[in-house]
Write a protein that holds these residues in place. Structure first.
Motif, PDB file in Angstrom:
ATOM      1  N   PRO A  56       0.902  -1.175  -0.102  1.00 17.62           N
ATOM      2  CA  PRO A  56       0.088   0.017  -0.189  1.00 17.62           C
ATOM      3  C   PRO A  56       0.816   1.289  -0.037  1.00 17.62           C
ATOM      4  N   LYS A  57       0.021   2.266  -0.349  1.00 18.66           N
ATOM      5  CA  LYS A  57       0.954   3.588  -0.418  1.00 18.66           C
ATOM      6  C   LYS A  57       1.380   3.922   0.907  1.00 18.66           C
ATOM      7  N   TRP A  58       0.809   4.005   1.902  1.00 22.91           N
ATOM      8  CA  TRP A  58       1.199   4.311   3.173  1.00 22.91           C
ATOM      9  C   TRP A  58       2.619   3.762   3.849  1.00 22.91           C
ATOM     10  N   ALA A  59       2.569   2.479   3.101  1.00 23.12           N
ATOM     11  CA  ALA A  59       4.107   1.775   3.635  1.00 23.12           C
ATOM     12  C   ALA A  59       5.257   2.401   3.185  1.00 23.12           C
ATOM     13  N   SER A  60       5.332   3.589   2.237  1.00 22.15           N
ATOM     14  CA  SER A  60       6.110   4.206   1.940  1.00 22.15           C
ATOM     15  C   SER A  60       6.653   5.454   2.956  1.00 22.15           C
ATOM     16  N   THR A  61       5.645   5.779   3.766  1.00 21.54           N
ATOM     17  CA  THR A  61       5.771   6.804   4.717  1.00 21.54           C
ATOM     18  C   THR A  61       6.256   6.030   6.101  1.00 21.54           C
ATOM     19  N   PRO A  62       6.692   7.066   6.852  1.00 24.81           N
ATOM     20  CA  PRO A  62       7.153   6.432   8.170  1.00 24.81           C
ATOM     21  C   PRO A  62       6.231   5.391   8.930  1.00 24.81           C
ATOM     22  N   CYS A  63       6.530   4.061   9.197  1.00 25.43           N
ATOM     23  CA  CYS A  63       5.729   3.225   9.683  1.00 25.43           C
ATOM     24  C   CYS A  63       6.159   2.762  10.983  1.00 25.43           C
ATOM     25  N   ILE A  64       5.189   2.102  12.077  1.00 29.46           N
ATOM     26  CA  ILE A  64       5.626   1.805  13.101  1.00 29.46           C
ATOM     27  C   ILE A  64       5.242  -0.031  13.126  1.00 29.46           C
ATOM     28  N   MET A  65       5.720  -0.615  14.132  1.00 32.54           N
ATOM     29  CA  MET A  65       5.554  -1.800  14.020  1.00 32.54           C
ATOM     30  C   MET A  65       5.498  -2.646  15.415  1.00 32.54           C
ATOM     31  N   GLY A  66       4.538  -3.389  15.820  1.00 30.05           N
ATOM     32  CA  GLY A  66       4.540  -4.113  17.112  1.00 30.05           C
ATOM     33  C   GLY A  66       4.925  -5.676  16.993  1.00 30.05           C
ATOM     34  N   ILE A  67       5.560  -5.980  17.843  1.00 25.57           N
ATOM     35  CA  ILE A  67       6.030  -7.608  17.708  1.00 25.57           C
ATOM     36  C   ILE A  67       5.587  -8.289  19.183  1.00 25.57           C
TER      37      ILE A  67
END
Length: 297
Positions: free
Chosen positions: A8-19
């Protein structure tokens, strides 16, 4: 397994992730690491989706939330399902890999997987495994461009980790429900309870399904201490070895090296390596066939 491409387009903007993980403690079934990621700008919305530590939610609610996040185009997710045989093999092999290391490797694998998809990860939140500071430093050295937050009870503190907790828990629950027992012995059944060592139903299942020669079904993490009490009823295994010269520390009458259940004997590790490298302590099977270990092709 996880959300599908295209990215998706939003993936090329700064992203956060939880594990987060599910199934670290049980003696049955896989351990599952799950991750959830989204644009940093989606954080406030994420906080309204009622994600919570999966252990505090009933199964029906977890399933509902999992289906909701799967349908949300502003969220991505992925899982790493670690088979019980892999867990036991790593924990019992010559160069043992403990559960913390396995957990770290799984988390690192998920980060690499999402980065390789092209997602611009800038922040990753994790529940601590071992010392929080050491874990954070380890991750930061591996991924210097990412900010890491490692905290106890992260699945209760950060919605992005709560979502990952739901991903991991639902995936593990489904894996157990759909698990196909490979063994064909008679009288096998699936009433194994929660899979946790203290569960009476799980204990009863282990007692019923142990085999005096072949041990436990592949669903069981046989490296767990819970299984130790059942070994006394199993057949002892003796591994053949040539007679070893007295000058390497063995009595002249000792012709066998004993592997008791899943634990090695008390012979010093270095001494065993010296014997093996000299060829004197190799099994007759290999010597009689003139088989040698290759270090390179």
């Amino acid at each position: 397994m996880g959300s599908e491409t295209p990215l998706p387009k939003w993936a090329s903007t700064p992203c956060i992730m939880g594990i987060d993980e599910a199934g670290r403690g049980p003696v049955l079934g896989p351990m599952v690491y799950g991750c959830l990621y989204c644009a940093r700008s989606y954080q406030k919305t994420l906080a309204t989706l009622n994600f919570a530590d999966s252990k505090t939610l009933k199964e029906e609610k977890r399933e509902e939330l999992f289906e909701n996040l799967k349908a949300d185009e502003s969220i991505g997710w992925s899982v790493d399902v670690i088979d019980p045989r892999e867990l036991s093999a790593k924990m019992l092999k010559k160069n043992k890999v403990n559960l913390n290391e396995i957990s770290h490797d799984s988390a690192i694998g998920l980060i690499n997987r999402v980065l390789n998809m092209g997602v611009l990860l800038t922040e990753v939140y994790l529940d601590t495994v071992g010392d929080a500071d050491k874990y954070r430093i380890k991750l930061s050295e591996r991924f210097p461009s990412i900010k890491f937050v490692v905290a106890k009870k992260a699945d209760s503190l950060y919605p992005v980790v709560s979502g990952a907790s739901i991903v991991a828990k639902v995936t593990r629950d489904r894996a157990l429900r759909e698990w196909v027992l490979e063994e064909t012995s008679e009288n096998m059944h699936r009433s194994f309870g929660s899979g946790y060592p203290g569960d009476p139903e799980t204990k009863a299942w282990l007692a019923h399904h142990k085999h005096s020669i072949f041990g436990f079904p592949t669903l069981v993490r046989f490296s767990w201490g819970t299984c130790t009490s059942y070994y006394k009823d199993m057949v002892e295994v003796l591994w053949e070895s040539d007679k070893v010269d007295e000058d390497v520390g063995y009595g002249s009458s000792q012709k066998q090296l004993k592997l008791s259940n899943v634990g090695f004997g008390k012979v010093a590790k270095r001494k065993i390596e010296e014997i093996e490298s000299s060829g004197k302590g190799r099994c007759k099977f290999f010597n009689s066939r003139k088989l040698e270990q290759l270090t390179h092709f």
